[in-house]
Design a protein around this motif. Structure first.
Motif, short mmCIF file in Angstrom:
data_model
loop_
_atom_site.label_atom_id
_atom_site.label_comp_id
_atom_site.label_asym_id
_atom_site.label_seq_id
_atom_site.Cartn_x
_atom_site.Cartn_y
_atom_site.Cartn_z
N TYR A 26 17.36 -10.81 -0.97
CA TYR A 26 16.90 -9.58 -1.61
C TYR A 26 15.50 -9.73 -2.21
CZ TYR A 26 21.67 -7.79 -1.22
OH TYR A 26 22.88 -7.36 -0.74
N ARG A 27 15.08 -10.97 -2.45
CA ARG A 27 13.77 -11.20 -3.06
C ARG A 27 12.65 -10.54 -2.27
NH1 ARG A 27 9.75 -14.90 -2.27
NH2 ARG A 27 10.94 -15.88 -0.59
N THR A 28 12.75 -10.61 -0.93
CA THR A 28 11.70 -10.02 -0.09
C THR A 28 12.22 -8.91 0.83
OG1 THR A 28 12.03 -11.72 1.60
CG2 THR A 28 10.39 -12.17 -0.08
N ALA A 29 13.53 -8.67 0.82
CA ALA A 29 14.09 -7.63 1.69
C ALA A 29 13.51 -6.27 1.33
CB ALA A 29 15.61 -7.59 1.57
N GLU A 30 13.17 -5.49 2.35
CA GLU A 30 12.62 -4.15 2.09
C GLU A 30 13.71 -3.14 1.77
OE1 GLU A 30 9.57 -2.63 4.49
OE2 GLU A 30 8.63 -4.57 4.87
N VAL A 31 14.93 -3.41 2.23
CA VAL A 31 16.03 -2.47 2.00
C VAL A 31 17.33 -3.23 1.78
CG1 VAL A 31 15.05 -0.55 3.33
CG2 VAL A 31 16.46 -2.27 4.48
N THR A 32 18.34 -2.49 1.34
CA THR A 32 19.70 -3.03 1.21
C THR A 32 20.59 -2.33 2.22
OG1 THR A 32 19.36 -3.38 -1.16
CG2 THR A 32 21.63 -3.39 -0.36
N LEU A 33 21.21 -3.11 3.08
CA LEU A 33 22.19 -2.58 4.02
C LEU A 33 23.52 -2.36 3.30
CD1 LEU A 33 21.22 -5.09 6.77
CD2 LEU A 33 21.23 -2.64 7.19
N GLY A 34 24.34 -1.43 3.80
CA GLY A 34 25.60 -1.13 3.16
C GLY A 34 25.39 -0.22 1.96
N GLY A 35 26.40 -0.17 1.09
CA GLY A 35 26.31 0.68 -0.09
C GLY A 35 27.49 1.63 -0.18
N VAL A 36 27.28 2.77 -0.83
CA VAL A 36 28.36 3.73 -1.03
C VAL A 36 28.87 4.24 0.32
CG1 VAL A 36 29.01 5.93 -2.08
CG2 VAL A 36 27.43 4.39 -3.28
N ASP A 37 30.16 4.10 0.53
CA ASP A 37 30.77 4.48 1.81
C ASP A 37 30.60 5.99 2.04
OD1 ASP A 37 32.36 4.86 4.04
OD2 ASP A 37 34.06 3.73 3.26
N THR A 38 30.02 6.33 3.18
CA THR A 38 29.77 7.75 3.48
C THR A 38 31.06 8.54 3.67
OG1 THR A 38 29.57 7.27 5.84
CG2 THR A 38 27.54 7.23 4.53
N ALA A 39 32.18 7.85 3.89
CA ALA A 39 33.46 8.56 4.05
C ALA A 39 33.82 9.35 2.79
CB ALA A 39 34.58 7.58 4.39
N GLY A 40 33.27 8.92 1.65
CA GLY A 40 33.57 9.60 0.40
C GLY A 40 32.55 10.65 0.01
N LEU A 41 31.57 10.92 0.91
CA LEU A 41 30.49 11.85 0.59
C LEU A 41 30.44 13.01 1.59
CD1 LEU A 41 27.59 9.30 -0.13
CD2 LEU A 41 29.18 10.32 -1.79
N ASP A 42 29.96 14.16 1.12
CA ASP A 42 29.72 15.30 1.98
C ASP A 42 28.34 15.14 2.61
OD1 ASP A 42 28.69 17.93 2.79
OD2 ASP A 42 30.45 18.77 1.78
N SER A 43 28.25 15.15 3.92
CA SER A 43 26.99 14.88 4.60
C SER A 43 25.94 15.98 4.41
CB SER A 43 27.22 14.66 6.10
OG SER A 43 27.72 15.83 6.72
N ARG A 44 26.36 17.18 4.05
CA ARG A 44 25.41 18.28 3.84
C ARG A 44 24.82 18.27 2.43
NH1 ARG A 44 24.60 22.61 6.84
NH2 ARG A 44 24.35 23.95 4.99
N THR A 45 25.62 17.83 1.46
CA THR A 45 25.18 17.93 0.06
C THR A 45 25.03 16.59 -0.64
OG1 THR A 45 27.45 18.06 -0.78
CG2 THR A 45 26.39 20.14 -0.11
N MET A 46 25.57 15.53 -0.07
CA MET A 46 25.58 14.19 -0.64
C MET A 46 26.51 14.10 -1.86
SD MET A 46 23.61 13.11 1.64
CE MET A 46 23.67 11.39 1.17
N ALA A 47 27.39 15.07 -2.02
CA ALA A 47 28.33 15.08 -3.15
C ALA A 47 29.54 14.22 -2.86
CB ALA A 47 28.78 16.52 -3.41
N ALA A 48 30.08 13.61 -3.91
CA ALA A 48 31.33 12.88 -3.79
C ALA A 48 32.45 13.89 -3.51
CB ALA A 48 31.61 12.12 -5.08
N ARG A 49 33.20 13.61 -2.47
CA ARG A 49 34.22 14.58 -2.03
C ARG A 49 35.30 14.81 -3.09
NH1 ARG A 49 33.89 15.88 3.27
NH2 ARG A 49 32.67 14.51 4.65
N ASP A 50 35.67 13.77 -3.81
CA ASP A 50 36.81 13.85 -4.71
C ASP A 50 36.42 13.95 -6.19
OD1 ASP A 50 38.53 13.64 -2.52
OD2 ASP A 50 38.53 11.44 -2.62
N LEU A 51 35.13 14.10 -6.46
CA LEU A 51 34.70 14.20 -7.86
C LEU A 51 33.54 15.19 -7.95
CD1 LEU A 51 35.46 12.95 -10.60
CD2 LEU A 51 33.48 11.47 -10.34
N PRO A 52 33.84 16.48 -8.17
CA PRO A 52 32.79 17.49 -8.23
C PRO A 52 31.71 17.14 -9.26
CG PRO A 52 34.96 18.50 -8.19
CD PRO A 52 35.19 17.03 -8.36
#
Length: 393
Positions: free
Chosen positions: A333-359
């Motif tokens: 991570y010291r020199t990495a430009e980005v982080t792979l992985g992260g918040v699972d998209t299965a829990g997000l709405d692709s149009r709004t980026m909102a958490a599906r189960d927590l308004p």
């Protein structure tokens, strides 16, 4: 306790875009940034000129457990929408290579324009401030801040980025919030990062530190043709950074040096025209001298070109077109430009980026399991995801 419609944690590209869009729609917005200045990744990107997007950005240029997730945001707010925004602010730009768009003058032009739009939209930016606690409060959220203040909000947007470049303040804060509220995470690891090798390989590479060559870096069926650079720790350069996002520890990569050349034909012709020439000398007409010498020595080729059979030259040429190497790690991570992985998209709405189960809870930018190639793609994801969330928060 102050109350706002929207609180956004992280004043990078995604957070600023979201704040501007939400403010334009009449929302009261507070943007919280723990660093002393906003948009530090924008400031240092592209050698200080900010590779702000890519002409060819599509969902195919991104890695994610769900390769379809990015499609909606990227189609709703495209690279050309951001180019229009850049033009609207009178920022001069140019294409450098492979669709990569850079500011002519400085990345600071992008930051200044974002801050101007933020002010026009009525956004409140709080720097050198951290969020120490987040709680669900009714239909919204309650936040405690490092300066002792408290905030209520209806919508909370996490735009805190990933773990890459910790010296600039990167943390795993966004992942902690996701876990707190029950969202799944995809394993995180460094991306767009130089690869390192074991001591034995490094002993061979050490004389090559600083040598650059055009080539193709391959991992399975994935290949990137750009420059490669030998370093005192291993390999870097655009082609290597690109392939690093696909590489896993224990995997091989393959290098095809100068794919524009037919090394067998070149060496055979050189043998015919000057057979007394050393093989490494002939090779050095097409590759950096230090690299040519190492490759010939590595292949245990001795004598002049006249001493080499067609079969021997063919075997050697094939190696130059498929040179297998096994990195033992990356520079992390010291020199990495980005982080792979992260918040699972299965829990997000692709149009709004909102958490599906927590308004009211949103995740945008690098904290999400969507990671782009090198060349402006990750900034485009920041603009697109931030814009989408900004329409609805």
């Amino acid at each position: 306790m102050a109350s706002r419609d929207v609180v956004i944690i992280g004043a990078g590209a995604a957070g600023l875009m979201c704040a501007i869009e939400a403010g334009k729609r009449g929302r009261s917005v507070t943007l919280i940034e723990h660093s002393k200045a906003p948009a530090e990744k924008i400031r240092i990107s592209g050698g200080g000129r900010c590779n702000f997007t890519n002409m060819y950005a599509t969902a195919e240029n991104f890695l994610s457990q769900n390769r379809h997730f990015a499609k909606s945001a990227l189609k709703r707010y495209t690279q050309w929408d951001f180019v229009d925004w850049v033009n609207g602010h009178g920022i001069a730009w140019h294409e450098k290579t492979l669709g990569q768009l850079f500011c002519d003058h400085s990345a600071k032009d992008i930051i200044a324009a974002l801050l101007k739009d933020l002010a026009a939209a009525g956004g409140d930016l709080r720097l050198s401030t951290s969020v120490t606690q987040v709680e669900r409060k009714g239909e919204g959220f309650a936040l405690s801040l490092s300066d002792g203040a408290a905030l209520d909000c209806a919508s909370l947007v996490i735009a805190s980025g990933g773990k890459s470049i910790p010296k600039m303040g990167a943390t795993g804060f966004g992942y902690d919030i996701a876990r707190q509220f029950g969202l799944d995470l995809i394993e995180t690891r460094p991306g767009l990062v130089p690869l390192t090798f074991d001591p034995e390989s490094l002993a061979r590479f050490k004389p090559l530190a600083g040598v650059a060559v055009d080539g193709v870096a391959c991992h399975g069926k994935t290949r990137f043709e750009e420059a490669m650079l030998f370093t005192h720790r291993g390999l870097s350069g655009p082609a290597i950074l690109q392939i690093s996002s696909y590489w896993r520890e224990g995997d091989d990569i393959n290098l095809h040096l100068r794919p524009d050349l037919d090394f067998f034909a070149l060496l055979r012709d050189a043998r015919q025209s000057n057979g007394r020439q050393a093989t490494q000398t002939a090779l050095a007409d097409h590759l950096p001298k230090r690299l040519a010498h190492m490759l010939v020595e590595d292949a245990e080729i001795t004598g002049n070109l006249a001493d080499q059979s067609d079969k021997r030259l063919r075997v050697f040429a094939d190696r130059l077109e498929s040179w297998p190497l096994t990195p033992t790690g990356s520079e992390g991570y010291r020199t990495a430009e980005v982080t792979l992985g992260g918040v699972d998209t299965a829990g997000l709405d692709s149009r709004t980026m909102a958490a599906r189960d927590l308004p009211g809870l949103y995740f945008i930018g690098e904290v999400v399991d969507v990671t782009g190639w090198l060349g402006g793609y990750n900034f485009q994801w920041a603009w697109s995801s931030g814009w989408c969330a900004g329409q609805v928060v």
